[in-house]
Scaffold this motif. Sequence first.
Motif, PDB file in Angstrom:
ATOM      1  N   ALA A  73       0.956  -1.346   0.100  1.00 46.65           N
ATOM      2  CA  ALA A  73      -0.179  -0.120   0.053  1.00 46.65           C
ATOM      3  C   ALA A  73       0.979   1.310  -0.064  1.00 46.65           C
ATOM      4  CB  ALA A  73      -0.920  -0.208   1.260  1.00 46.65           C
ATOM      5  N   HIS A  74       1.834   1.246   0.702  1.00 48.35           N
ATOM      6  CA  HIS A  74       2.909   2.367   0.677  1.00 48.35           C
ATOM      7  C   HIS A  74       3.739   2.599  -0.631  1.00 48.35           C
ATOM      8  CE1 HIS A  74       5.874   5.288   2.721  1.00 48.35           C
ATOM      9  NE2 HIS A  74       4.363   5.762   2.998  1.00 48.35           N
ATOM     10  N   LEU A  75       3.939   1.557  -1.355  1.00 44.86           N
ATOM     11  CA  LEU A  75       5.025   1.605  -2.361  1.00 44.86           C
ATOM     12  C   LEU A  75       4.665   2.843  -3.149  1.00 44.86           C
ATOM     13  CD1 LEU A  75       7.071  -0.120  -3.130  1.00 44.86           C
ATOM     14  CD2 LEU A  75       5.679  -1.260  -4.651  1.00 44.86           C
ATOM     15  N   ASP A  76       3.727   3.322  -3.386  1.00 43.76           N
ATOM     16  CA  ASP A  76       3.452   4.700  -4.311  1.00 43.76           C
ATOM     17  C   ASP A  76       3.662   5.763  -3.482  1.00 43.76           C
ATOM     18  OD1 ASP A  76       1.200   4.545  -2.717  1.00 43.76           O
ATOM     19  OD2 ASP A  76      -0.343   4.605  -4.262  1.00 43.76           O
ATOM     20  N   GLU A  77       4.118   5.583  -2.338  1.00 45.92           N
ATOM     21  CA  GLU A  77       4.423   6.617  -1.271  1.00 45.92           C
ATOM     22  C   GLU A  77       3.199   7.420  -0.846  1.00 45.92           C
ATOM     23  OE1 GLU A  77       7.707   9.190  -2.526  1.00 45.92           O
ATOM     24  OE2 GLU A  77       8.855   7.428  -3.000  1.00 45.92           O
ATOM     25  N   GLU A  78       2.023   6.794  -0.859  1.00 38.18           N
ATOM     26  CA  GLU A  78       0.776   7.215   0.100  1.00 38.18           C
ATOM     27  C   GLU A  78       0.289   6.159   0.590  1.00 38.18           C
ATOM     28  OE1 GLU A  78      -1.675   9.162  -3.039  1.00 38.18           O
ATOM     29  OE2 GLU A  78       0.070  10.054  -3.938  1.00 38.18           O
ATOM     30  N   LEU A  79      -0.306   6.386   1.619  1.00 38.31           N
ATOM     31  CA  LEU A  79      -1.281   5.529   2.089  1.00 38.31           C
ATOM     32  C   LEU A  79      -2.553   6.059   2.504  1.00 38.31           C
ATOM     33  CD1 LEU A  79      -1.743   2.601   3.197  1.00 38.31           C
ATOM     34  CD2 LEU A  79      -0.856   3.316   5.542  1.00 38.31           C
ATOM     35  N   ASP A  80      -3.704   6.155   1.611  1.00 38.04           N
ATOM     36  CA  ASP A  80      -4.785   6.884   1.841  1.00 38.04           C
ATOM     37  C   ASP A  80      -5.618   5.952   2.838  1.00 38.04           C
ATOM     38  OD1 ASP A  80      -6.291   5.156   0.097  1.00 38.04           O
ATOM     39  OD2 ASP A  80      -5.831   6.553  -1.807  1.00 38.04           O
TER      40      ASP A  80
ATOM     41  N   HIS B 231       0.510   1.365 -10.121  1.00 39.76           N
ATOM     42  CA  HIS B 231       1.557   2.008 -10.441  1.00 39.76           C
ATOM     43  C   HIS B 231       2.706   1.146 -11.037  1.00 39.76           C
ATOM     44  CE1 HIS B 231       0.095   5.904  -8.744  1.00 39.76           C
ATOM     45  NE2 HIS B 231      -0.601   4.824  -7.801  1.00 39.76           N
ATOM     46  N   ASP B 232       3.764   1.622 -11.631  1.00 39.17           N
ATOM     47  CA  ASP B 232       4.844   0.912 -11.924  1.00 39.17           C
ATOM     48  C   ASP B 232       5.581   0.114 -10.922  1.00 39.17           C
ATOM     49  OD1 ASP B 232       4.461   1.434 -14.568  1.00 39.17           O
ATOM     50  OD2 ASP B 232       5.899   3.257 -14.839  1.00 39.17           O
TER      51      ASP B 232
ATOM     52  N   SER C  86       5.982  -4.121 -10.298  1.00 39.43           N
ATOM     53  CA  SER C  86       7.101  -4.775 -10.120  1.00 39.43           C
ATOM     54  C   SER C  86       6.863  -5.683  -8.931  1.00 39.43           C
ATOM     55  CB  SER C  86       8.143  -3.412 -10.187  1.00 39.43           C
ATOM     56  OG  SER C  86       9.457  -4.145  -9.861  1.00 39.43           O
ATOM     57  N   LEU C  87       6.461  -4.912  -7.831  1.00 36.10           N
ATOM     58  CA  LEU C  87       6.132  -5.552  -6.496  1.00 36.10           C
ATOM     59  C   LEU C  87       5.496  -6.647  -6.914  1.00 36.10           C
ATOM     60  CD1 LEU C  87       6.537  -5.606  -3.344  1.00 36.10           C
ATOM     61  CD2 LEU C  87       4.135  -4.548  -3.533  1.00 36.10           C
ATOM     62  N   MET C  88       4.452  -6.581  -7.457  1.00 31.19           N
ATOM     63  CA  MET C  88       3.448  -7.974  -7.576  1.00 31.19           C
ATOM     64  C   MET C  88       4.331  -8.954  -8.486  1.00 31.19           C
ATOM     65  SD  MET C  88       0.855  -7.356  -5.853  1.00 31.19           S
ATOM     66  CE  MET C  88      -0.086  -8.543  -6.257  1.00 31.19           C
ATOM     67  N   ARG C  89       5.009  -8.768  -9.342  1.00 35.94           N
ATOM     68  CA  ARG C  89       5.990  -9.518 -10.146  1.00 35.94           C
ATOM     69  C   ARG C  89       6.919 -10.279  -9.144  1.00 35.94           C
ATOM     70  NH1 ARG C  89       5.508  -6.049 -14.047  1.00 35.94           N
ATOM     71  NH2 ARG C  89       7.384  -4.981 -13.414  1.00 35.94           N
ATOM     72  N   ARG C  90       7.521  -9.572  -8.412  1.00 37.17           N
ATOM     73  CA  ARG C  90       8.554 -10.019  -7.553  1.00 37.17           C
ATOM     74  C   ARG C  90       7.771 -11.019  -6.289  1.00 37.17           C
ATOM     75  NH1 ARG C  90      11.596  -5.373  -4.813  1.00 37.17           N
ATOM     76  NH2 ARG C  90       9.756  -4.231  -5.308  1.00 37.17           N
ATOM     77  N   VAL C  91       6.878 -10.517  -5.761  1.00 37.53           N
ATOM     78  CA  VAL C  91       6.017 -11.227  -4.743  1.00 37.53           C
ATOM     79  C   VAL C  91       5.467 -12.383  -5.296  1.00 37.53           C
ATOM     80  CG1 VAL C  91       3.986 -11.364  -3.241  1.00 37.53           C
ATOM     81  CG2 VAL C  91       5.387  -9.194  -3.241  1.00 37.53           C
ATOM     82  N   ALA C  92       5.076 -12.507  -6.436  1.00 43.84           N
ATOM     83  CA  ALA C  92       4.623 -13.837  -7.119  1.00 43.84           C
ATOM     84  C   ALA C  92       5.667 -14.760  -7.326  1.00 43.84           C
ATOM     85  CB  ALA C  92       3.815 -13.439  -8.367  1.00 43.84           C
ATOM     86  N   GLY C  93       6.683 -14.295  -7.543  1.00 43.46           N
ATOM     87  CA  GLY C  93       7.963 -15.263  -7.775  1.00 43.46           C
ATOM     88  C   GLY C  93       8.380 -15.837  -6.415  1.00 43.46           C
ATOM     89  N   LEU C  94       8.627 -14.976  -5.417  1.00 42.72           N
ATOM     90  CA  LEU C  94       8.772 -15.365  -4.118  1.00 42.72           C
ATOM     91  C   LEU C  94       7.846 -16.222  -3.641  1.00 42.72           C
ATOM     92  CD1 LEU C  94      10.399 -12.022  -2.927  1.00 42.72           C
ATOM     93  CD2 LEU C  94      11.782 -14.112  -3.228  1.00 42.72           C
TER      94      LEU C  94
END
Length: 152
Positions: free
Chosen positions: A36-43, A116-117, A121-129
């Motif tokens: 949630a905070h990866l886009d530097e916002e947590l609304d 967001h980009d 990227s996070l989702m691809r990395r987490v899916a792999g992990l």
Amino acid sequence: MLKRLKDFLSSQPGDESGADHDELQLALAALLVYAAHLDEELDGDEREIILGLLEEHFELDRAGALDLFEKAWAKAAETTQLFGMTRVICDHYDADQRLEMLEMLWQVVYSDGRLHDHEASLMRRVAGLLHVSDRDSGVARKRALDRLGMNH
């Protein structure tokens, strides 16, 4: 799928220690907060989605979810290493549960209506992990979008 996750969490063989259960909850919650905070916002929407997911998946009341959220916020702030969080999840969850976990993450990253980009990227990395295939990740993404009422 939710029932299997709840059954898994409530029926640990051999009365697995509360510490392991707490570690699992914290790892999952920290990963959600991190996403949630990866886009530097947590609304407020992201926060509410995370709290709702924690309440639903861990059968917590609002106070318990808030407490776990605060602990997860501190953990996510102190680490940028996904491996530690995903390792705990892989150690305790089977393939279906890891897929459900990924669906939860998709709900969080799409909670603001866009991907967001950095989130992609996070989702691809987490899916792999989490050892989730691209195809299964796509299925989880579509289910998350459906839950959020968004067109794919």
